[in-house]
Design an enzyme around this catalytic site. Structure first.
Site, PDB file in Angstrom:
ATOM      1  CG  HIS A 131      -2.162  -0.931   1.202  1.00  0.00           C
ATOM      2  ND1 HIS A 131      -2.344  -2.213   1.291  1.00  0.00           N
ATOM      3  CD2 HIS A 131      -3.319  -0.790   0.548  1.00  0.00           C
ATOM      4  CE1 HIS A 131      -3.320  -2.245   0.965  1.00  0.00           C
ATOM      5  NE2 HIS A 131      -4.198  -1.288   0.518  1.00  0.00           N
ATOM      6  CE  LYS A 135      -3.915  -0.140   4.965  1.00  0.00           C
ATOM      7  NZ  LYS A 135      -5.788   0.467   5.070  1.00  0.00           N
TER       8      LYS A 135
END
Length: 236
Positions: A131, A135
């Site tokens: 990600h 995040k």
């Protein structure tokens, strides 16, 4: 449909754009320190906030009798508490670790593959997720859902982050610049590797799925999942 956006970051802005294009209206936005509009005017609330405030947002909606769709991850230790509140208030609630239609199809493919491969003990399964740098939680909620689907059909007892324990499903989490979300399930043996991969290209898939869930939930009572929204049926 009149929507309250609880959380107005990148996902909130994408949901707003697509909801307006679909003819819905945004009557309330909760930003990091301020809010705009009237929450009580909303037909439904969509929560993409942060783990620190998700419980407050979900509770607020359920206590007000407003159906709520939540895509915030990192708070699931309180999930049963929110389910109980929803039941006590005769409310409406959908939580999903990922609202993308493609990801939810991937969840079912993942479960089927795990069931199919389960008898072949020479294959060792692992999960990798990648990600963007912003995040906060690791592993991702999506990776946890994938792991839970595998564990239903596995001898492994649990999942852990960065583990080499024999009876534990390993999840590897990576954070890289401008990655929308990539999830890979690998079955490795000494002879070959079987891989399943989902790679998101934009946030629009997540946002469209959340709007689809909101359209499904409006005027319903109860606790639902994306399998209900999409009509996905898989035999456990």
């Amino acid at each position: 449909m009149k929507i309250a956006l609880l959380g107005y970051g990148k996902m909130g802005k994408t949901i707003e754009k697509l909801a307006l294009e679909k003819g819905h209206s945004i009557v309330f936005k909760s930003l990091s320190k301020t809010a705009e509009g009237k929450f009580e005017d909303a037909d439904i609330a969509i929560d993409f906030s942060s783990p620190e405030v998700a419980i407050k947002n979900i509770s607020k909606a359920l206590e007000a009798g407003t159906p709520i769709v939540s895509g915030t991850t990192g708070w699931l230790d309180k999930y049963d508490e929110m389910v109980k509140l929803c039941e006590n208030r005769n409310g409406s609630f959908i939580y999903a670790s990922n609202f993308s239609v493609g990801v939810n199809l991937f969840f079912s493919i993942n479960e089927y593959a795990a069931k199919l491969i389960a008898p072949w003990k020479e294959y060792n399964v692992s999960v990798e997720e990648i990600h963007h740098l912003q995040k906060k939680d690791a592993p991702s909620g999506t990776a946890i859902t994938i792991a839970e689907g595998i564990l239903k059909h596995s001898d492994k007892k649990d999942w852990k982050l960065n583990t080499s324990e024999e009876n534990t499903l390993n999840i590897t989490a990576k954070r890289e610049e401008d990655v929308k979300g990539t999830h890979i399930v690998s079955y490795d043996s000494s002879i070959d590797t079987i891989s399943l991969k989902h790679e998101a290209h934009s946030r629009e898939g997540f946002a469209l799925g959340a709007i689809l869930a909101a359209e499904f939930l409006k005027d319903k009572k109860g606790i639902f999942t994306m399998k209900d929204v999409l009509g996905i049926k898989i035999n456990d």
